[in-house]
Design a protein around this motif. Structure first.
Motif, PDB file in Angstrom:
ATOM      1  N   ALA A 155      -8.976 -11.884  26.682  1.00 40.96           N
ATOM      2  CA  ALA A 155      -9.631 -13.161  26.384  1.00 40.96           C
ATOM      3  C   ALA A 155     -11.127 -13.094  26.664  1.00 40.96           C
ATOM      4  O   ALA A 155     -11.938 -13.627  25.896  1.00 40.96           O
ATOM      5  N   SER A 179     -12.864 -10.864  23.965  1.00 39.08           N
ATOM      6  CA  SER A 179     -12.938 -11.558  22.677  1.00 39.08           C
ATOM      7  C   SER A 179     -13.854 -12.776  22.750  1.00 39.08           C
ATOM      8  O   SER A 179     -14.450 -13.157  21.737  1.00 39.08           O
ATOM      9  N   LEU A 180     -14.017 -13.372  23.931  1.00 38.47           N
ATOM     10  CA  LEU A 180     -14.953 -14.482  24.092  1.00 38.47           C
ATOM     11  C   LEU A 180     -16.391 -14.017  23.874  1.00 38.47           C
ATOM     12  O   LEU A 180     -17.167 -14.669  23.158  1.00 38.47           O
ATOM     13  N   TRP A 219     -12.717 -16.618  18.226  1.00 41.49           N
ATOM     14  CA  TRP A 219     -12.143 -16.213  19.510  1.00 41.49           C
ATOM     15  C   TRP A 219     -10.676 -15.809  19.337  1.00 41.49           C
ATOM     16  O   TRP A 219     -10.236 -14.780  19.849  1.00 41.49           O
ATOM     17  N   LEU A 220      -9.919 -16.602  18.618  1.00 39.61           N
ATOM     18  CA  LEU A 220      -8.495 -16.290  18.438  1.00 39.61           C
ATOM     19  C   LEU A 220      -8.288 -15.050  17.574  1.00 39.61           C
ATOM     20  O   LEU A 220      -7.398 -14.231  17.857  1.00 39.61           O
ATOM     21  N   ALA A 268     -16.885 -13.398  20.237  1.00 39.49           N
ATOM     22  CA  ALA A 268     -16.909 -14.645  19.469  1.00 39.49           C
ATOM     23  C   ALA A 268     -18.258 -15.352  19.600  1.00 39.49           C
ATOM     24  O   ALA A 268     -18.754 -15.934  18.620  1.00 39.49           O
ATOM     25  N   VAL A 269     -18.864 -15.318  20.774  1.00 35.82           N
ATOM     26  CA  VAL A 269     -20.178 -15.944  20.954  1.00 35.82           C
ATOM     27  C   VAL A 269     -21.213 -15.256  20.063  1.00 35.82           C
ATOM     28  O   VAL A 269     -22.012 -15.921  19.395  1.00 35.82           O
ATOM     29  N   ASN A 285     -15.648  -2.942  23.426  1.00 32.65           N
ATOM     30  CA  ASN A 285     -14.362  -3.609  23.636  1.00 32.65           C
ATOM     31  C   ASN A 285     -13.195  -2.680  23.307  1.00 32.65           C
ATOM     32  O   ASN A 285     -12.215  -2.623  24.056  1.00 32.65           O
ATOM     33  N   ASN A 340     -10.344 -12.505  17.296  1.00 36.82           N
ATOM     34  CA  ASN A 340     -10.705 -11.361  18.129  1.00 36.82           C
ATOM     35  C   ASN A 340      -9.668 -11.104  19.212  1.00 36.82           C
ATOM     36  O   ASN A 340      -9.422  -9.953  19.583  1.00 36.82           O
ATOM     37  N   PHE A 341      -9.049 -12.162  19.729  1.00 36.80           N
ATOM     38  CA  PHE A 341      -8.000 -11.983  20.732  1.00 36.80           C
ATOM     39  C   PHE A 341      -6.789 -11.276  20.126  1.00 36.80           C
ATOM     40  O   PHE A 341      -6.209 -10.380  20.741  1.00 36.80           O
ATOM     41  N   PHE A 395     -15.988 -21.377  16.311  1.00 36.20           N
ATOM     42  CA  PHE A 395     -15.943 -20.583  17.536  1.00 36.20           C
ATOM     43  C   PHE A 395     -14.503 -20.252  17.933  1.00 36.20           C
ATOM     44  O   PHE A 395     -14.191 -19.098  18.267  1.00 36.20           O
ATOM     45  N   MET A 396     -13.626 -21.235  17.896  1.00 34.02           N
ATOM     46  CA  MET A 396     -12.227 -20.995  18.265  1.00 34.02           C
ATOM     47  C   MET A 396     -11.545 -20.059  17.276  1.00 34.02           C
ATOM     48  O   MET A 396     -10.710 -19.236  17.675  1.00 34.02           O
TER      49      MET A 396
END
Length: 172
Positions: free
Chosen positions: A110, A113-114, A59-60, A117-118, A163, A62-63, A55-56
């Motif tokens: 953030a 991208s969250l 997220w990163l 990421a989900v 996005n 995508n950020f 997940f992280m």
């Protein structure tokens, strides 16, 4: 003294450990077997930690992609909205757009991208379930899983589209 100590240079066969002379050479020696089960909190929650890592990672990644999109959109916007083209433009448009993105738009990046990421983690879980169901003969489960995979693929593409356009509007 001897280096390496005789305790460290001996191997630990589990079947013959109690009958060998290792305990005479090193009285504190133990033969332990580490396994993926449930002995410690680390072993107990290992799969949770791996999902957290995945997940992280998403997220990163995508950020960083979002930060690049906002930076490029901000650099193009600084050119587009300049009344007198060479005079009203910043000296380094990419660096100024990058600074504006980090200073003013980090929360928006953030959050976007969250959400993405989900959805991507759900897709990874569905792929894992599909891999585990390869041997099963349940046609309905395979059909349902294929439908879910298709729906989440479409949802991911739609969220990426939203996005990207939202990041352009944010940078403007």
């Amino acid at each position: 003294g001897l280096w390496p100590p005789p305790c460290l240079s001996l191997c630990c066969p589990l079947q013959t450990f109690n009958t060998s002379n290792v305990t005479k050479l090193c009285p504190d020696a133990q033969c332990l077997f580490a396994f993926y089960g449930g002995e410690t909190a680390y072993h107990k929650y290992l799969i949770v930690f791996q999902f957290f890592n995945v997940f992280m990672f998403f997220w990163l990644v995508n950020f960083v992609i979002a930060l690049g999109q906002v930076t490029l959109a901000g650099a193009f916007a600084s050119y587009y909205w300049a009344f007198k083209k060479p005079d009203d433009m910043p000296a380094f448009p990419l660096f100024s757009a990058f600074g504006r993105a980090l200073r003013y738009h980090t929360g928006s990046l953030a959050f976007g991208s969250l959400i993405l990421a989900v959805v991507q983690v759900v897709r990874v879980i569905l792929e894992y379930l599909d891999h585990r169901l390869k041997a099963a003969d349940n046609k309905f489960a395979k059909f349902l899983l294929s439908c879910l995979k298709c729906c989440f693929w479409c949802l991911e593409k739609f969220i990426k589209f939203l996005n990207r356009n939202a990041y352009i509007m944010v940078s403007l």
